[in-house]
Write an enzyme that holds these catalytic residues in place. Structure first.
Site, PDB file in Angstrom:
ATOM      1  N   GLY A 192       0.653  -1.371  -0.023  1.00  0.00           N
ATOM      2  CA  GLY A 192       0.149   0.020  -0.022  1.00  0.00           C
ATOM      3  C   GLY A 192       0.964   1.158   0.052  1.00  0.00           C
ATOM      4  O   GLY A 192       0.469   2.109   0.587  1.00  0.00           O
ATOM      5  N   GLY A 216       0.028   4.975  -1.111  1.00  0.00           N
ATOM      6  CA  GLY A 216      -1.048   5.582  -0.531  1.00  0.00           C
ATOM      7  C   GLY A 216      -0.674   6.835   0.521  1.00  0.00           C
ATOM      8  O   GLY A 216       0.510   7.161   0.503  1.00  0.00           O
ATOM      9  N   GLN A 217      -1.475   7.314   0.960  1.00  0.00           N
ATOM     10  CA  GLN A 217      -1.285   8.789   1.974  1.00  0.00           C
ATOM     11  C   GLN A 217      -0.141   8.323   3.028  1.00  0.00           C
ATOM     12  O   GLN A 217       0.889   9.059   3.028  1.00  0.00           O
ATOM     13  CB  GLN A 217      -2.517   9.038   2.565  1.00  0.00           C
ATOM     14  CG  GLN A 217      -2.383  10.383   3.437  1.00  0.00           C
ATOM     15  CD  GLN A 217      -3.269  10.801   4.281  1.00  0.00           C
ATOM     16  OE1 GLN A 217      -4.295  10.141   4.787  1.00  0.00           O
ATOM     17  NE2 GLN A 217      -3.457  12.034   4.824  1.00  0.00           N
ATOM     18  N   ASP A 264       2.780  -2.075  -4.226  1.00  0.00           N
ATOM     19  CA  ASP A 264       1.180  -1.591  -4.573  1.00  0.00           C
ATOM     20  C   ASP A 264       0.834  -1.989  -5.823  1.00  0.00           C
ATOM     21  O   ASP A 264       1.535  -2.561  -6.298  1.00  0.00           O
ATOM     22  CB  ASP A 264       1.242  -0.107  -4.310  1.00  0.00           C
ATOM     23  CG  ASP A 264      -0.075   0.605  -3.843  1.00  0.00           C
ATOM     24  OD1 ASP A 264      -1.149  -0.032  -4.414  1.00  0.00           O
ATOM     25  OD2 ASP A 264      -0.250   1.294  -2.980  1.00  0.00           O
ATOM     26  N   TYR A 283     -15.948  -0.191   7.071  1.00  0.00           N
ATOM     27  CA  TYR A 283     -14.500   0.140   7.309  1.00  0.00           C
ATOM     28  C   TYR A 283     -14.331  -0.049   8.582  1.00  0.00           C
ATOM     29  O   TYR A 283     -13.344  -0.858   9.269  1.00  0.00           O
ATOM     30  CB  TYR A 283     -14.070   1.223   6.722  1.00  0.00           C
ATOM     31  CG  TYR A 283     -12.877   1.965   7.317  1.00  0.00           C
ATOM     32  CD1 TYR A 283     -11.720   1.501   6.710  1.00  0.00           C
ATOM     33  CD2 TYR A 283     -12.840   3.164   8.024  1.00  0.00           C
ATOM     34  CE1 TYR A 283     -10.702   2.019   7.105  1.00  0.00           C
ATOM     35  CE2 TYR A 283     -11.655   3.596   8.414  1.00  0.00           C
ATOM     36  CZ  TYR A 283     -10.243   3.140   7.835  1.00  0.00           C
ATOM     37  OH  TYR A 283      -9.176   3.630   8.071  1.00  0.00           O
ATOM     38  N   LYS A 295     -12.169  -2.948  10.833  1.00  0.00           N
ATOM     39  CA  LYS A 295     -11.026  -2.480  11.816  1.00  0.00           C
ATOM     40  C   LYS A 295     -11.236  -3.217  12.890  1.00  0.00           C
ATOM     41  O   LYS A 295      -9.930  -3.557  13.639  1.00  0.00           O
ATOM     42  CB  LYS A 295     -10.983  -0.839  11.769  1.00  0.00           C
ATOM     43  CG  LYS A 295     -10.324  -0.177  10.748  1.00  0.00           C
ATOM     44  CD  LYS A 295      -9.116  -0.604  10.094  1.00  0.00           C
ATOM     45  CE  LYS A 295      -8.463  -0.065   8.756  1.00  0.00           C
ATOM     46  NZ  LYS A 295      -7.310  -0.542   8.331  1.00  0.00           N
ATOM     47  N   ILE A 329      -5.472  11.451   9.499  1.00  0.00           N
ATOM     48  CA  ILE A 329      -4.143  11.997   9.316  1.00  0.00           C
ATOM     49  C   ILE A 329      -3.928  13.076   8.181  1.00  0.00           C
ATOM     50  O   ILE A 329      -4.578  13.035   7.139  1.00  0.00           O
ATOM     51  CB  ILE A 329      -3.364  10.788   8.626  1.00  0.00           C
ATOM     52  CG1 ILE A 329      -3.329   9.419   9.651  1.00  0.00           C
ATOM     53  CG2 ILE A 329      -1.805  11.359   8.672  1.00  0.00           C
ATOM     54  CD1 ILE A 329      -2.696   8.584   9.615  1.00  0.00           C
TER      55      ILE A 329
END
Ligand code: AKB
Length: 323
Positions: free
Chosen positions: A8, A11-12, A34, A144, A148, A174
């Site tokens: 990943g 990603g951010q 990724d 989501y 989690k 974030i």
């Protein structure tokens, strides 16, 4: 010597984590991975892999002699609601694949340390919203958040049952400027800076008084690496740690921006994301992370605003809108 795989990585978080890990461990020891083509990372290696392809991930781990995996690939709260089955499959099977590989490697005497991000989305309407404790009611309402919470229980299970050295943080929203966030409820806190830099008013999809826990990217990266570097006997929580940065609502953020960009204006038009935000904490109690592995946030709101305004690129369209 550690050999680190970041899944990943485009990603951010992944983007900035790869750079930080390459600085710490040497670019040659960090492998960014990724789905898409390579980003211009500091890492020497890049692999195009799908975390859902367990055999391929296991092969990459063996080929590079990986000792740590950061599994960051996920759909977030807003995009998850648009494709719940895809979110469940990516978020759960992605984690399970890594935990299973770690279990097999433990059995073979080649341990793998795993990082997996949880989120404030794992909490829900029954959770105390102010100074939310480490251990409390967790009744998430989004797919989501449900993934989690289930993921946290899986991490605890693989640690208790198979001794997998898995570590996790419940990330707040974030805030960062290097890469755009991807479909979260907290994204307004980034989009607002882009509007301010364009000299435009910002229409916020949350109400003025919707306080949420947030963290600035440098603090988030520091927390992540500190947790992964801590010795195993300091890690008492194997589900996921509360980690707080700061907490504010849209009106407070707009006010802080207005102090540095006079004339900045905000309006409010709450949409479906408001319903999600209403079920999340306002602020977190992260005293367990502070005492277990010395977590301390560094960046306060005024400094965050100064840094964001200095670094956010002016882009033509707003980031962080639901598709
Ligand atoms: C989201 O808003 O979905 C994410 C998160 C809090 O996990 N930023």
């Amino acid at each position: 010597m550690e050999r680190i795989l970041v899944i990943g990585a485009n990603g951010q978080i992944g983007n900035e984590l790869v750079t930080a890990l390459a600085l710490q461990h040497g670019a040659d020891n960090v492998i960014a991975a990724d789905l898409g083509p390579r980003n211009p990372f500091a890492a020497a290696h890049y692999e195009a892999i799908d975390v859902l392809d367990r055999r391929l991930v296991a092969r990459i781990i063996d080929t590079y002699g990986i000792t740590q995996v950061y599994q960051l690939a996920a759909l977030l709260s807003v995009t998850g609601e648009q494709a719940p089955l895809k979110a469940w499959s990516l978020n759960m099977d992605g984690l399970l694949n890594i935990l299973e590989i770690a279990r097999e490697r433990n059995a073979a005497g080649k341990p793998l340390r795993v990082f997996w991000p949880s989120s404030i989305a794992a909490f829900g309407p029954g959770t105390p919203q102010d100074n939310t404790p480490q251990q409390t009611v967790m009744d998430p309402t989004t797919i989501y958040g449900i993934s989690k919470l289930a993921g946290e229980r899986l991490c605890q299970y693989y640690f208790s049952k198979y001794d997998v050295d898995v570590r996790s943080i419940r990330y707040p929203g974030i805030i960062s400027y290097k890469s755009p966030p991807g479909g979260g409820t907290t994204d307004y806190a980034i989009a607002i800076f882009h509007a301010a830099l364009r000299g435009e008013p910002y229409e916020c999809y949350l109400s003025a008084d919707t306080a949420l826990p947030m963290i600035y990217m440098p603090d988030a990266i520091r927390a992540t690496i500190a947790l992964m570097d801590a010795s195993a006997d300091r890690i008492a929580v194997r589900s996921s740690y509360n980690v707080a940065g700061l907490s504010f609502n849209p009106a407070q953020l707009a006010d802080a921006i207005g102090r540095q960009r006079s004339g900045f204006a905000i309006t409010y038009a709450p949409d479906a994301r408001q319903e999600i935000a209403d079920t999340w904490p306002h602020s977190l109690d992260d005293s367990v992370a502070r005492s277990d592995w010395n977590w301390q946030p560094r960046i306060a709101l005024a400094a965050l605003v100064t840094d964001m305004l200095a670094n956010v690129a002016v882009v033509p369209q707003e980031v962080g809108q639901a598709a």
